[in-house]
Scaffold this motif. Sequence first.
Motif, PDB file in Angstrom:
ATOM      1  N   GLU A 127       0.832  -1.201   0.000  1.00 56.32           N
ATOM      2  CA  GLU A 127       0.000   0.000   0.000  1.00 56.32           C
ATOM      3  C   GLU A 127       0.868   1.252   0.000  1.00 56.32           C
ATOM      4  OE1 GLU A 127      -2.410  -0.727   3.450  1.00 56.32           O
ATOM      5  OE2 GLU A 127      -4.046  -1.555   2.249  1.00 56.32           O
ATOM      6  N   VAL A 165       2.265   1.688  -3.522  1.00 52.65           N
ATOM      7  CA  VAL A 165       1.239   2.210  -4.431  1.00 52.65           C
ATOM      8  C   VAL A 165       1.056   3.707  -4.211  1.00 52.65           C
ATOM      9  CG1 VAL A 165      -1.233   2.191  -4.922  1.00 52.65           C
ATOM     10  CG2 VAL A 165       0.020   0.041  -4.784  1.00 52.65           C
ATOM     11  N   LEU A 166       1.020   4.140  -2.970  1.00 54.96           N
ATOM     12  CA  LEU A 166       0.862   5.554  -2.666  1.00 54.96           C
ATOM     13  C   LEU A 166       2.045   6.359  -3.200  1.00 54.96           C
ATOM     14  CD1 LEU A 166      -0.756   7.783  -1.271  1.00 54.96           C
ATOM     15  CD2 LEU A 166       0.491   7.246   0.822  1.00 54.96           C
ATOM     16  N   SER A 170       1.908   6.506  -6.985  1.00 57.88           N
ATOM     17  CA  SER A 170       0.819   7.382  -7.402  1.00 57.88           C
ATOM     18  C   SER A 170       1.221   8.848  -7.273  1.00 57.88           C
ATOM     19  CB  SER A 170      -0.421   7.093  -6.563  1.00 57.88           C
ATOM     20  OG  SER A 170      -1.463   7.953  -6.911  1.00 57.88           O
ATOM     21  N   GLU A 171       1.878   9.195  -6.175  1.00 58.50           N
ATOM     22  CA  GLU A 171       2.345  10.570  -5.982  1.00 58.50           C
ATOM     23  C   GLU A 171       3.403  10.933  -7.023  1.00 58.50           C
ATOM     24  OE1 GLU A 171       3.641  10.429  -1.940  1.00 58.50           O
ATOM     25  OE2 GLU A 171       1.629  10.817  -1.146  1.00 58.50           O
ATOM     26  N   ASN A 181       3.690   9.617 -10.010  1.00 56.82           N
ATOM     27  CA  ASN A 181       2.990   9.741 -11.281  1.00 56.82           C
ATOM     28  C   ASN A 181       2.299  11.103 -11.384  1.00 56.82           C
ATOM     29  OD1 ASN A 181       2.037   8.565 -13.802  1.00 56.82           O
ATOM     30  ND2 ASN A 181       0.026   8.647 -12.833  1.00 56.82           N
ATOM     31  N   ASP A 182       1.674  11.543 -10.309  1.00 56.66           N
ATOM     32  CA  ASP A 182       1.020  12.852 -10.310  1.00 56.66           C
ATOM     33  C   ASP A 182       2.026  13.965 -10.577  1.00 56.66           C
ATOM     34  OD1 ASP A 182      -1.381  11.604  -9.790  1.00 56.66           O
ATOM     35  OD2 ASP A 182      -1.388  12.096  -7.643  1.00 56.66           O
TER      36      ASP A 182
END
Length: 64
Positions: free
Chosen positions: A33, A36-37, A40-41, A43-44
Amino acid sequence: MAKALIGHLNSDLRDPRLAVENARLRNRVAELESLVLRLSEENDRLMAARAAELLADPQEMQPA
């Protein structure tokens, strides 16, 4: 389903091997998890940087 999960967790108290395995799996899920976080950050941030590049160079947005 909830009863099945609760029953499974209660069985951990009778068998220490299951408790150890359950703890190991919970730690692995927490690690995944977190990964993934983080991804994701990242990628943003990359998407925002790319959007800024496109806005800074209007020629790049023109169709070929």
